[in-house]
Design a protein around this motif. Structure first.
Motif, PDB file in Angstrom:
ATOM      1  N   MET A 172       0.842  -1.194   0.000  1.00 21.11           N
ATOM      2  CA  MET A 172       0.000   0.000   0.000  1.00 21.11           C
ATOM      3  C   MET A 172       0.881   1.250   0.000  1.00 21.11           C
ATOM      4  O   MET A 172       1.997   1.246   0.504  1.00 21.11           O
ATOM      5  CB  MET A 172      -0.910   0.015   1.236  1.00 21.11           C
ATOM      6  N   SER A 173       0.362   2.366  -0.536  1.00 11.74           N
ATOM      7  CA  SER A 173       1.121   3.597  -0.579  1.00 11.74           C
ATOM      8  C   SER A 173       1.158   4.242   0.794  1.00 11.74           C
ATOM      9  O   SER A 173       0.385   3.911   1.694  1.00 11.74           O
ATOM     10  CB  SER A 173       0.471   4.564  -1.582  1.00 11.74           C
ATOM     11  N   GLU A 174       2.107   5.232   0.944  1.00 16.02           N
ATOM     12  CA  GLU A 174       2.207   5.936   2.215  1.00 16.02           C
ATOM     13  C   GLU A 174       0.962   6.750   2.496  1.00 16.02           C
ATOM     14  O   GLU A 174       0.705   7.120   3.646  1.00 16.02           O
ATOM     15  CB  GLU A 174       3.442   6.825   2.198  1.00 16.02           C
ATOM     16  N   GLN A 175       0.187   7.059   1.449  1.00 18.23           N
ATOM     17  CA  GLN A 175      -1.016   7.855   1.619  1.00 18.23           C
ATOM     18  C   GLN A 175      -2.242   6.998   1.965  1.00 18.23           C
ATOM     19  O   GLN A 175      -3.345   7.501   2.065  1.00 18.23           O
ATOM     20  CB  GLN A 175      -1.317   8.647   0.339  1.00 18.23           C
ATOM     21  N   GLN A 200      -2.486  -9.066   8.642  1.00 16.99           N
ATOM     22  CA  GLN A 200      -3.097  -8.445   7.471  1.00 16.99           C
ATOM     23  C   GLN A 200      -2.053  -7.824   6.547  1.00 16.99           C
ATOM     24  O   GLN A 200      -1.035  -7.284   6.996  1.00 16.99           O
ATOM     25  CB  GLN A 200      -4.105  -7.384   7.900  1.00 16.99           C
ATOM     26  N   THR A 201      -2.318  -7.899   5.254  1.00 19.09           N
ATOM     27  CA  THR A 201      -1.415  -7.329   4.258  1.00 19.09           C
ATOM     28  C   THR A 201      -1.542  -5.817   4.162  1.00 19.09           C
ATOM     29  O   THR A 201      -0.692  -5.159   3.563  1.00 19.09           O
ATOM     30  CB  THR A 201      -1.699  -7.940   2.882  1.00 19.09           C
ATOM     31  N   TYR A 202      -2.615  -5.262   4.717  1.00 13.86           N
ATOM     32  CA  TYR A 202      -2.838  -3.816   4.643  1.00 13.86           C
ATOM     33  C   TYR A 202      -2.085  -3.097   5.764  1.00 13.86           C
ATOM     34  O   TYR A 202      -1.965  -3.601   6.879  1.00 13.86           O
ATOM     35  CB  TYR A 202      -4.336  -3.508   4.762  1.00 13.86           C
ATOM     36  N   ALA A 203      -1.604  -1.899   5.449  1.00 15.14           N
ATOM     37  CA  ALA A 203      -1.026  -1.001   6.455  1.00 15.14           C
ATOM     38  C   ALA A 203      -1.354   0.429   6.020  1.00 15.14           C
ATOM     39  O   ALA A 203      -1.436   0.710   4.811  1.00 15.14           O
ATOM     40  CB  ALA A 203       0.481  -1.193   6.564  1.00 15.14           C
ATOM     41  N   PRO A 204      -1.604   1.352   6.951  1.00 19.41           N
ATOM     42  CA  PRO A 204      -1.484   1.214   8.412  1.00 19.41           C
ATOM     43  C   PRO A 204      -2.787   0.748   9.060  1.00 19.41           C
ATOM     44  O   PRO A 204      -3.880   1.090   8.608  1.00 19.41           O
ATOM     45  CB  PRO A 204      -1.135   2.634   8.858  1.00 19.41           C
ATOM     46  N   ILE A 205      -2.632  -0.028  10.137  1.00 24.38           N
ATOM     47  CA  ILE A 205      -3.759  -0.534  10.914  1.00 24.38           C
ATOM     48  C   ILE A 205      -3.520  -0.245  12.393  1.00 24.38           C
ATOM     49  O   ILE A 205      -2.403  -0.405  12.882  1.00 24.38           O
ATOM     50  CB  ILE A 205      -3.938  -2.062  10.719  1.00 24.38           C
ATOM     51  N   GLU A 206      -4.572   0.191  13.087  1.00 28.46           N
ATOM     52  CA  GLU A 206      -4.561   0.187  14.552  1.00 28.46           C
ATOM     53  C   GLU A 206      -5.588  -0.850  15.003  1.00 28.46           C
ATOM     54  O   GLU A 206      -6.695  -0.910  14.474  1.00 28.46           O
ATOM     55  CB  GLU A 206      -4.861   1.563  15.140  1.00 28.46           C
ATOM     56  N   LEU A 207      -5.206  -1.668  15.960  1.00 30.45           N
ATOM     57  CA  LEU A 207      -6.028  -2.790  16.412  1.00 30.45           C
ATOM     58  C   LEU A 207      -6.459  -2.537  17.848  1.00 30.45           C
ATOM     59  O   LEU A 207      -5.627  -2.236  18.705  1.00 30.45           O
ATOM     60  CB  LEU A 207      -5.233  -4.090  16.290  1.00 30.45           C
ATOM     61  N   LEU A 208      -7.753  -2.677  18.086  1.00 31.44           N
ATOM     62  CA  LEU A 208      -8.322  -2.356  19.386  1.00 31.44           C
ATOM     63  C   LEU A 208      -9.342  -3.419  19.790  1.00 31.44           C
ATOM     64  O   LEU A 208     -10.256  -3.725  19.027  1.00 31.44           O
ATOM     65  CB  LEU A 208      -9.009  -0.983  19.314  1.00 31.44           C
ATOM     66  N   VAL A 209      -9.175  -3.989  20.971  1.00 28.55           N
ATOM     67  CA  VAL A 209     -10.160  -4.907  21.548  1.00 28.55           C
ATOM     68  C   VAL A 209     -11.002  -4.134  22.550  1.00 28.55           C
ATOM     69  O   VAL A 209     -10.460  -3.447  23.431  1.00 28.55           O
ATOM     70  CB  VAL A 209      -9.491  -6.102  22.241  1.00 28.55           C
ATOM     71  N   TYR A 230      -9.110 -13.582   6.581  1.00 23.57           N
ATOM     72  CA  TYR A 230      -8.017 -13.952   5.686  1.00 23.57           C
ATOM     73  C   TYR A 230      -7.020 -12.794   5.614  1.00 23.57           C
ATOM     74  O   TYR A 230      -7.394 -11.638   5.834  1.00 23.57           O
ATOM     75  CB  TYR A 230      -8.568 -14.282   4.308  1.00 23.57           C
ATOM     76  N   PRO A 231      -5.753 -13.064   5.288  1.00 26.46           N
ATOM     77  CA  PRO A 231      -4.733 -12.007   5.334  1.00 26.46           C
ATOM     78  C   PRO A 231      -5.030 -10.776   4.492  1.00 26.46           C
ATOM     79  O   PRO A 231      -4.610  -9.672   4.849  1.00 26.46           O
ATOM     80  CB  PRO A 231      -3.468 -12.730   4.829  1.00 26.46           C
ATOM     81  N   ASP A 232      -5.758 -10.936   3.385  1.00 23.55           N
ATOM     82  CA  ASP A 232      -6.028  -9.785   2.518  1.00 23.55           C
ATOM     83  C   ASP A 232      -7.410  -9.177   2.744  1.00 23.55           C
ATOM     84  O   ASP A 232      -7.845  -8.315   1.969  1.00 23.55           O
ATOM     85  CB  ASP A 232      -5.882 -10.186   1.053  1.00 23.55           C
ATOM     86  N   ALA A 243     -11.304  -5.033   1.304  1.00 29.38           N
ATOM     87  CA  ALA A 243     -12.448  -4.213   1.714  1.00 29.38           C
ATOM     88  C   ALA A 243     -12.163  -2.729   1.527  1.00 29.38           C
ATOM     89  O   ALA A 243     -13.014  -1.977   1.031  1.00 29.38           O
ATOM     90  CB  ALA A 243     -12.803  -4.506   3.162  1.00 29.38           C
ATOM     91  N   VAL A 244     -10.962  -2.279   1.900  1.00 26.90           N
ATOM     92  CA  VAL A 244     -10.604  -0.870   1.746  1.00 26.90           C
ATOM     93  C   VAL A 244     -10.582  -0.480   0.267  1.00 26.90           C
ATOM     94  O   VAL A 244     -11.046   0.609  -0.111  1.00 26.90           O
ATOM     95  CB  VAL A 244      -9.241  -0.582   2.408  1.00 26.90           C
ATOM     96  N   ALA A 245     -10.063  -1.355  -0.580  1.00 26.26           N
ATOM     97  CA  ALA A 245     -10.031  -1.075  -2.016  1.00 26.26           C
ATOM     98  C   ALA A 245     -11.441  -0.944  -2.589  1.00 26.26           C
ATOM     99  O   ALA A 245     -11.702  -0.075  -3.435  1.00 26.26           O
ATOM    100  CB  ALA A 245      -9.260  -2.178  -2.739  1.00 26.26           C
TER     101      ALA A 245
END
Length: 347
Positions: free
Chosen positions: A1-4, A31-40, A95-97, A102-104
């Protein structure tokens, strides 16, 4: 993924699901996507769920009392900073992607308000034949609803933060049917899709009694929504499936009437049972191809019991709808935007 690439906040509401929580969180950390913040958001669990999340280095927000999944999701959003919100139930492994896909999809269509995942027909943790039944049944009903829907599937769903802010929080008054309500509200302004491109596995109920109690409560709780809106949601709970459930209940109810009538009387429950089977004939064919005739026999018996339970829940809901003003008021619009007032603490 791009920096943007936009920051994605993945919110995992949890209540006593320590057994599957580690699988859920490890899948999200991969996950293959970045950036992600994960919260429980731990909804006052009494098991070691919080310890599981902390051991994996995941941020945890804890409630001071049990709020229900709607309140837990709302609380997670309040602590999230992402442009995209992804809600993942703690008994689901993506699944990893999944997030990347979903974002795409959301980026490609500004009118798309939410993207929901279709779970695999194989359960995340295989514990029993009941779980095999539920995984296959749930998969077929969701896969056959793929495409545009109005029934939100929040076990794994992605939506832009701006959409959530516009539609408002999940209705905390609705502990059994908040997803149907939210989907209806969202699709008044945006499109929503259910897709097999976003894949996941679900740890379904593995005990029949637990499954039946849940389905009974859901059947009862759906009545105010469908009675006021006078139509079924688009996807999953269709008129034909409702008819199949009612036909199963009719077949059971007809047995005492049919017995004194002899062979001729047997036609009544037989005809009702045939209607119930025809309503889900495609699903039975799917199960036969996948698991063979012996499992199909087991599947058919369990599904008959499930159909009777759903119909009984709906019948109980109708009675309650007729005699309880409070029950009828559950879906009044002014309740939709009231977030839970329950206290919380971030850790």
């Amino acid at each position: 993924m791009s920096e943007q690439a936009p920051l994605v906040s993945v919110i995992v509401p949890n209540y006593n699901y320590a057994a599957s929580l580690e699988l859920c969180l490890r899948a999200l950390q991969a996950q293959t996507y970045a950036p992600i913040e994960l919260l429980v958001v731990d909804d006052h669990s009494t098991d070691d769920s919080v310890a599981v999340a902390r051991r994996l280095g995941v941020r945890v927000v804890q409630t001071e009392r049990n709020m229900g999944v709607a309140g837990a999701r709302n609380l997670g959003v309040a602590h999230a900073g992402g442009e995209i919100l992804v809600f993942v139930d703690s008994d689901v492994a993506a699944y990893p992607d999944a997030v990347e896909v979903a974002v795409a999809m959301l980026a490609a269509d500004p009118r798309l308000g939410a993207v929901s995942s279709i779970h695999d027909p194989e359960p995340l943790i295989r514990d029993s034949l009941v779980e095999d039944y539920r995984a296959l049944q749930y998969y077929y009903w969701t896969a056959s609803s793929e495409g545009s829907i109005s029934f939100l599937f929040p076990a794994l769903v992605a939506m832009p933060r701006r959409v959530y802010d516009e539609i408002g929080p999940f209705n905390t008054q609705l502990r059994e049917t908040e997803e149907v309500d939210y989907g209806h509200r969202l699709t008044q302004r945006y499109d929503m899709v259910l897709t097999s491109a976003v894949r996941s596995r679900h740890d379904h109920d593995d005990r029949l009694g637990k499954l039946l109690r849940k389905l009974y409560r859901r059947g009862r709780a759906r009545v105010p929504l469908y009675a006021q809106r006078r139509r079924f949601a688009c996807g999953f709970e269709t008129s034909s499936r409702a008819g199949g459930s009612l036909a199963a209940l009719a077949a059971l109810a007809a047995l005492p009437v049919a017995a004194p009538l002899g062979p001729a009387g047997a036609m009544l429950p037989a005809a009702a049972l045939a209607v119930s089977i025809i309503a889900d004939l495609g699903m039975y064919r799917f199960v036969l191809r996948r698991r063979g005739p012996l499992f199909l026999l087991y599947f058919g018996v369990v599904h008959f019991v499930v159909n009777v339970t759903i119909a009984a829940g709906v019948a109980a809901g109708v009675v309650r709808w007729l005699f309880s003003a409070r029950f009828r008021r559950l879906y009044e619009p002014d309740l939709h935007v009231r977030p839970s007032a329950a206290g919380e603490a971030a850790t």
